[in-house]
Design a protein around this motif. Structure first.
Motif: not given
Length: 343
Positions: A139-144, A269-270, A272-293
């Motif tokens: 939304v920050l990247v595209e605007g309203t 600026p908005s 660039w801020l949106g790009i940074a936020v998207v990257i943070v979201g991608l890292v949060m959601g796509l980082r490997p999930r560790a499963v402890r045996a």
């Protein structure tokens, strides 16, 4: 022991697909004045021929749909290809383009919730937390923008159609593979658009398309349809629709970069801020999930050893027995190869 749920390599095709889709926005502007249904019909039918040719060269043999598969694939073509194009074109007549873009930016959350249900598993908490972050960045990247009631309705339809493009493919990806789903979606969508184009735009509408518009349509046919479709569905099949849905946040980033490269100026600026936020979201959601045996006490307990003079023997096979039964024919590499009929 830690085991990742999905490797980074499985995400790469979807990332490239979304970059192709996002960067094509500038190209798509060339087609604003072209006959909508006729141009898109030619695009998808031409993409079908390209997909079939490349699939043959790659040794892939798509199969014909059967039973309910026709409903899933036809629904995918109607919503993801036909209605989506109509919603975008009609929507911008009532709303600024940013409104439609913001609606489509909600796709990660829809896929994160509905996708796992179709895949018969629970939604990932990691994806559900990351999806709103990716949405906010988009939304920050595209605007309203400004809109009226009709514009809101068209934006909602665009969101539903964009989500359906992925969700309706989930039940048929296992048998048809990304190649088969892409081929059947494009030829069905192309036929439907041609049927709409003849009465609404006339049989001679194809002559109204200019050379530059055909060039733009050709780029969309090859890169955004034939290539991006297969790449996208490959990632959806590999990591699931919920995790793949987060990658849709890459499209507005690619669109912003493409706009800047085309000479419209550096993003504000908005953006660039949106790009940074998207990257943070991608890292949060796509980082490997560790499963402890976990090792339970019962599993770790030792059993009484065999006596030293004991040996473990098994009854030998009869002389006329074979170690393998019902082998596949020599020309088949797996049971899935026998699931024709082939195209």
């Amino acid at each position: 022991m830690n085991t990742p749920s999905a490797s980074s390599a499985q995400l790469v095709p979807g990332m490239i697909g979304m970059i192709l889709v996002g960067s094509s926005v500038t190209v798509s502007h060339t087609l604003v004045d072209a006959p909508l249904f006729t141009t898109q019909a030619v695009r998808y039918l031409a993409a079908t021929l390209i997909l079939v040719l490349i699939a043959r060269l790659a040794g892939v043999r798509p199969v014909w749909p059967r039973g309910r598969e026709w409903l899933w694939l036809t629904g995918l073509a109607v919503t993801g290809l036909v209605l989506f194009n109509v919603a975008v074109v009609r929507g911008v007549a009532h709303a600024e383009p940013a409104v439609i873009a913001v609606a489509v930016a909600c796709v990660p959350l829809v896929l994160g919730v509905v996708g796992p249900v179709l895949e018969r598993r629970r939604p990932s908490r990691q994806v559900l937390v990351a999806a709103p972050v990716v949405m906010a960045g988009a939304v920050l990247v595209e605007g309203t923008g400004r809109t009226d009631t009709a514009g809101v309705a068209w934006a909602g339809l665009a969101l539903g159609c964009e989500a359906a493009f992925t969700l309706l493919a989930v039940p048929v990806l296992a048998r048809h593979t990304p190649w088969g789903v892409s081929i059947h979606a494009t030829w069905i969508g192309g036929v439907l658009l041609a049927v709409l184009g003849v009465p609404l735009e006339g049989p001679t509408a194809v002559r109204e398309v200019t050379v530059s518009q055909w060039a733009a349509a050709g780029y969309l046919t090859l890169m955004v349809t034939a290539v991006a479709f297969v790449l996208w569905y490959s990632t959806v099949r590999a990591v699931g629709s919920g995790r793949a849905g987060l990658l849709t946040g890459i499209a507005p980033l690619a669109a912003a970069v493409a706009d800047a490269a085309s000479g419209t100026g550096m993003p504000g600026p908005s953006v660039w801020l949106g790009i940074a936020v998207v990257i943070v979201g991608l890292v949060m959601g796509l980082r490997p999930r560790a499963v402890r045996a976990e090792v339970t006490p019962a599993a770790s307990a030792t059993t009484d050893p065999l006596p030293l003079n004991a040996s473990v023997t098994t009854d030998p096979l009869p002389p006329n027995a074979s170690a393998t039964t019902n082998p596949l024919p020599s020309n088949l590499t797996s049971p899935l190869d026998a699931s024709g009929p082939y195209l």
